[in-house]
Design an enzyme around this catalytic site. Sequence first.
Site, PDB file in Angstrom:
ATOM      1  N   CYS A   9      19.666  56.461  35.845  1.00  0.00           N
ATOM      2  CA  CYS A   9      18.992  57.184  34.515  1.00  0.00           C
ATOM      3  C   CYS A   9      18.381  58.457  35.001  1.00  0.00           C
ATOM      4  CB  CYS A   9      17.967  56.075  34.104  1.00  0.00           C
ATOM      5  SG  CYS A   9      16.470  55.734  35.082  1.00  0.00           S
ATOM      6  N   CYS A  82      20.692  55.168  30.468  1.00  0.00           N
ATOM      7  CA  CYS A  82      20.022  56.041  29.301  1.00  0.00           C
ATOM      8  C   CYS A  82      21.082  57.026  28.874  1.00  0.00           C
ATOM      9  CB  CYS A  82      18.807  56.790  29.877  1.00  0.00           C
ATOM     10  SG  CYS A  82      19.018  58.043  30.895  1.00  0.00           S
ATOM     11  N   CYS A  89      26.355  62.643  33.999  1.00  0.00           N
ATOM     12  CA  CYS A  89      26.476  62.020  35.213  1.00  0.00           C
ATOM     13  C   CYS A  89      27.580  62.755  35.911  1.00  0.00           C
ATOM     14  CB  CYS A  89      27.309  60.793  35.017  1.00  0.00           C
ATOM     15  SG  CYS A  89      27.461  59.579  36.315  1.00  0.00           S
TER      16      CYS A  89
END
Length: 142
Positions: A9, A82, A89
């Site tokens: 997250c 999230c 990412c």
Amino acid sequence: MQPRLIILCTGNSCRSQMAEGFLRELADDLFNAQSAGMNPAAEVHPLAVKVMSEIGIDISGNTCKHINAFFDEPIDTVITVCDHADQSCPTLPAATKRHHFSFPDPAAAEGTEDEKLVVFRQIRDDISRILLAYVAGRRDAL
């Protein structure tokens, strides 16, 4: 060596820490679950520690870590919890499995501590339900 699963997250202070606690409790035999953040906070949120301790899971010794700390060894699976982490990412090897489960940030809750605890408990319970199903699916696949 167990496959490594990273829960990611933004701050690695609430949602990913709670998810790591659940996965270590539920599936320590399936994989090595760890959590990380894209921009880690200084500490695990005290209310996350509190609501997890209410159900017997101790995350008080956890620390906030950056995702870059995990690129030294193969990562089998990344679970983002999230939307920001899902969109940000880093590029992972093609063999890495990715899953996304969106949960609101309980650290953004406003009000008294009791009102914030209601939000933290709701997110904790939502994470628990999703991860119970995820772990059951992984077990069935084996």
